[in-house]
Design an enzyme around this catalytic site. Structure first.
Site, PDB file in Angstrom:
ATOM      1  N   PRO A  25       0.527  -1.302   0.111  1.00 14.81           N
ATOM      2  CA  PRO A  25      -0.005   0.116   0.066  1.00 14.81           C
ATOM      3  C   PRO A  25       0.885   1.290   0.067  1.00 14.81           C
ATOM      4  CG  PRO A  25      -0.068  -1.110   2.237  1.00 14.81           C
ATOM      5  CD  PRO A  25       0.755  -1.946   1.317  1.00 14.81           C
ATOM      6  N   ASP A  48       2.442   1.762 -11.948  1.00 11.32           N
ATOM      7  CA  ASP A  48       1.266   2.722 -12.207  1.00 11.32           C
ATOM      8  C   ASP A  48       1.271   3.617 -10.897  1.00 11.32           C
ATOM      9  OD1 ASP A  48      -0.362   1.192 -10.342  1.00 11.32           O
ATOM     10  OD2 ASP A  48      -0.614  -0.180 -11.947  1.00 11.32           O
ATOM     11  N   LYS A  70      -2.704   4.898 -14.387  1.00 13.83           N
ATOM     12  CA  LYS A  70      -3.850   4.164 -13.984  1.00 13.83           C
ATOM     13  C   LYS A  70      -4.723   4.980 -12.643  1.00 13.83           C
ATOM     14  CE  LYS A  70      -4.544  -0.681 -14.745  1.00 13.83           C
ATOM     15  NZ  LYS A  70      -4.401  -2.038 -14.155  1.00 13.83           N
ATOM     16  N   GLY A 101       0.257  -1.696  -7.121  1.00  9.54           N
ATOM     17  CA  GLY A 101      -0.232  -1.227  -5.777  1.00  9.54           C
ATOM     18  C   GLY A 101      -0.795  -2.389  -5.117  1.00  9.54           C
ATOM     19  N   GLY A 102      -0.594  -2.548  -3.782  1.00  9.83           N
ATOM     20  CA  GLY A 102      -1.236  -3.546  -3.095  1.00  9.83           C
ATOM     21  C   GLY A 102      -0.908  -5.218  -3.473  1.00  9.83           C
ATOM     22  N   ASP A 103      -1.863  -5.727  -3.615  1.00 10.94           N
ATOM     23  CA  ASP A 103      -1.546  -7.048  -4.190  1.00 10.94           C
ATOM     24  C   ASP A 103      -2.031  -7.259  -5.796  1.00 10.94           C
ATOM     25  OD1 ASP A 103      -1.561 -10.226  -3.352  1.00 10.94           O
ATOM     26  OD2 ASP A 103      -3.143 -10.104  -4.602  1.00 10.94           O
ATOM     27  N   ILE A 106      -5.756  -8.646  -6.324  1.00  8.86           N
ATOM     28  CA  ILE A 106      -7.065  -7.861  -5.715  1.00  8.86           C
ATOM     29  C   ILE A 106      -7.216  -6.572  -6.589  1.00  8.86           C
ATOM     30  CG2 ILE A 106      -7.853  -6.765  -3.473  1.00  8.86           C
ATOM     31  CD1 ILE A 106      -6.764  -9.145  -2.076  1.00  8.86           C
ATOM     32  N   THR A 131      -2.306  -6.177   0.546  1.00  7.70           N
ATOM     33  CA  THR A 131      -3.359  -5.340  -0.155  1.00  7.70           C
ATOM     34  C   THR A 131      -3.646  -4.112   0.838  1.00  7.70           C
ATOM     35  OG1 THR A 131      -5.544  -5.443  -1.046  1.00  7.70           O
ATOM     36  CG2 THR A 131      -5.116  -6.785   0.830  1.00  7.70           C
ATOM     37  N   MET A 183     -11.859   1.664  -4.136  1.00  6.24           N
ATOM     38  CA  MET A 183     -12.436   2.702  -5.144  1.00  6.24           C
ATOM     39  C   MET A 183     -13.805   3.301  -4.874  1.00  6.24           C
ATOM     40  SD  MET A 183     -10.770   0.680  -8.319  1.00  6.24           S
ATOM     41  CE  MET A 183     -10.839  -0.817  -7.653  1.00  6.24           C
TER      42      MET A 183
HETATM   43  N1  SAH Z   1      -4.199  -3.942  -5.829  1.00  2.67           N
HETATM   44  C1  SAH Z   1      -4.544  -2.966  -4.924  1.00  2.67           C
HETATM   45  C2  SAH Z   1      -6.012  -2.367  -5.385  1.00  2.67           C
HETATM   46  C3  SAH Z   1      -6.201  -1.465  -6.437  1.00  2.67           C
HETATM   47  S1  SAH Z   1      -7.610  -0.593  -6.788  1.00  2.67           S
HETATM   48  C4  SAH Z   1      -4.501  -3.516  -3.498  1.00  2.67           C
HETATM   49  O1  SAH Z   1      -4.394  -4.764  -3.383  1.00  2.67           O
HETATM   50  O2  SAH Z   1      -4.728  -2.631  -2.652  1.00  2.67           O
HETATM   51  C5  SAH Z   1      -7.100   0.912  -6.273  1.00  2.67           C
HETATM   52  C6  SAH Z   1      -7.846   1.201  -5.037  1.00  2.67           C
HETATM   53  O3  SAH Z   1      -7.109   0.561  -3.943  1.00  2.67           O
HETATM   54  C7  SAH Z   1      -7.996   2.606  -4.681  1.00  2.67           C
HETATM   55  O4  SAH Z   1      -8.720   3.513  -5.227  1.00  2.67           O
HETATM   56  C8  SAH Z   1      -8.178   2.820  -3.091  1.00  2.67           C
HETATM   57  O5  SAH Z   1      -9.261   2.322  -2.869  1.00  2.67           O
HETATM   58  C9  SAH Z   1      -7.277   1.333  -2.732  1.00  2.67           C
HETATM   59  N2  SAH Z   1      -5.773   1.845  -2.423  1.00  2.67           N
HETATM   60  C10 SAH Z   1      -4.704   1.410  -2.914  1.00  2.67           C
HETATM   61  N3  SAH Z   1      -3.693   1.979  -2.051  1.00  2.67           N
HETATM   62  C11 SAH Z   1      -4.165   2.691  -0.773  1.00  2.67           C
HETATM   63  C12 SAH Z   1      -3.965   3.379  -0.047  1.00  2.67           C
HETATM   64  N4  SAH Z   1      -2.309   3.650   0.068  1.00  2.67           N
HETATM   65  N5  SAH Z   1      -4.600   3.901   0.804  1.00  2.67           N
HETATM   66  C13 SAH Z   1      -6.006   3.723   0.703  1.00  2.67           C
HETATM   67  N6  SAH Z   1      -6.386   3.154  -0.354  1.00  2.67           N
HETATM   68  C14 SAH Z   1      -5.484   2.443  -1.117  1.00  2.67           C
END
Ligand code: SAH
Length: 268
Positions: A25, A48, A70, A101-103, A106, A131, A183
């Site tokens: 994150p 991205d 993105k 970003g994240g996983d 997901i 995530t 989102m």
């Molecule tokens: N694959 C990512 C999600 C991508 S969709 C994951 O696993 O986290 C993009 C959305 O993820 C954003 O609109 C928001 O809702 C969330 N997101 C991603 N990074 C974030 C962060 N640092 N803080 C809060 N929301 C986040």
């Protein structure tokens, strides 16, 4: 000594490979050891806007950095072109890190990228990441499950295709669970009113966590009735997550992260 085990990435001359890597994150210390190793040895890093600068800083000096953007409704490069770019780089024999970003699996469209690579015969691996739901929960002091509040947790996306709201509201409005909505910022008002319309009490606690795990993380807490107004008044912009349910009440006691920053500001 096992050469392969100790080299940062497979040696040059070997066939290309694409690694779909979860960048977490934002806090770089949440990267996996595998992500750091692959970033350090990659020929190309395709990333991205959700990837934090501190995470990207782990890319080696030799790596070509390719930004593909993105944001909801505003893709710098359409997904189909991102898929093709990964195939092309793989065909060129490169070791590619597709940093997300994240996983990756997901709400990251990692599944589509993996399918494209499979169809093109490009070797790939997937490296999971933290995530944002887990990052936000930990750093905002909101456990996603808790024996007093929630026995299950749903991850859903609030990004409404063609402005239509096709979420399964009766399921989302059930008691005894936590909802995490990715989102969901732009449709926050609609989400709250639909949950109330489908039987969720209007005073159900809800949190909006922006830029979770980063030093400028901000959390707003409210109810289904008043949170949309509060979020609008501070002008929150994505990325932000919504967490709905009784677990949100734990934030008052468990918010170790922002407490750390305010302690630092007082000390400075
Ligand atoms: N694959 C990512 C999600 C991508 S969709 C994951 O696993 O986290 C993009 C959305 O993820 C954003 O609109 C928001 O809702 C969330 N997101 C991603 N990074 C974030 C962060 N640092 N803080 C809060 N929301 C986040």
């Amino acid at each position: 000594m096992d050469e392969k085990k100790h080299s940062p990435i497979e040696s040059a001359g070997s066939p290309g490979k694409v690694y779909l890597v979860g960048g977490g994150p934002g806090d770089p210390e949440l990267l996996t050891l595998k992500a750091v190793r692959l970033l350090g040895g990659a020929d190309a890093v395709v990333y991205d806007n959700l990837v934090s600068a501190a995470v990207l800083a782990h890319a080696g000096k030799q790596a070509e950095l390719l930004y593909v953007g993105k944001k909801a409704g505003n893709h710098t490069l359409p997904q189909i072109d991102i898929n093709q770019l990964l195939v092309d780089l793989g065909r060129q024999g490169k070791q590619v890190v597709r940093l997300k970003g994240g996983d990756p699996y997901i709400f990251g469209r990692g599944g589509e990228e993996a399918e494209t690579l499979h169809a093109a015969g490009i070797p790939f691996e997937v490296v999971p990441g933290v995530t944002s739901a887990c990052g936000a929960a930990a750093y905002a002091g909101i456990p996603l499950t808790h024996r007093d509040h929630a026995q299950s947790c749903l991850f859903v996306t609030g990004h409404l295709k063609d402005e239509t709201c096709n979420l399964d509201w009766p399921t989302l409005a059930r008691p005894g669970q936590t909802l995490v909505i990715y989102m969901g910022l732009t449709s926050l008002g609609q989400i709250c009113s639909q949950l109330i319309a489908h039987g969720m009490p209007a005073d159900t606690p809800i949190a909006c966590i922006r830029r979770a795990t980063l030093p400028d993380q901000r959390t707003l807490i409210g109810t289904l009735t008043d949170l949309p107004g509060r979020v609008a008044s501070v002008g929150f912009k994505p990325p932000a997550l919504l967490i709905v349910g009784g677990v949100v009440t734990l934030h008052d006691r468990l918010d170790w992260f922002s407490a750390q920053f305010s302690a630092q500001i007082v000390a400075d």
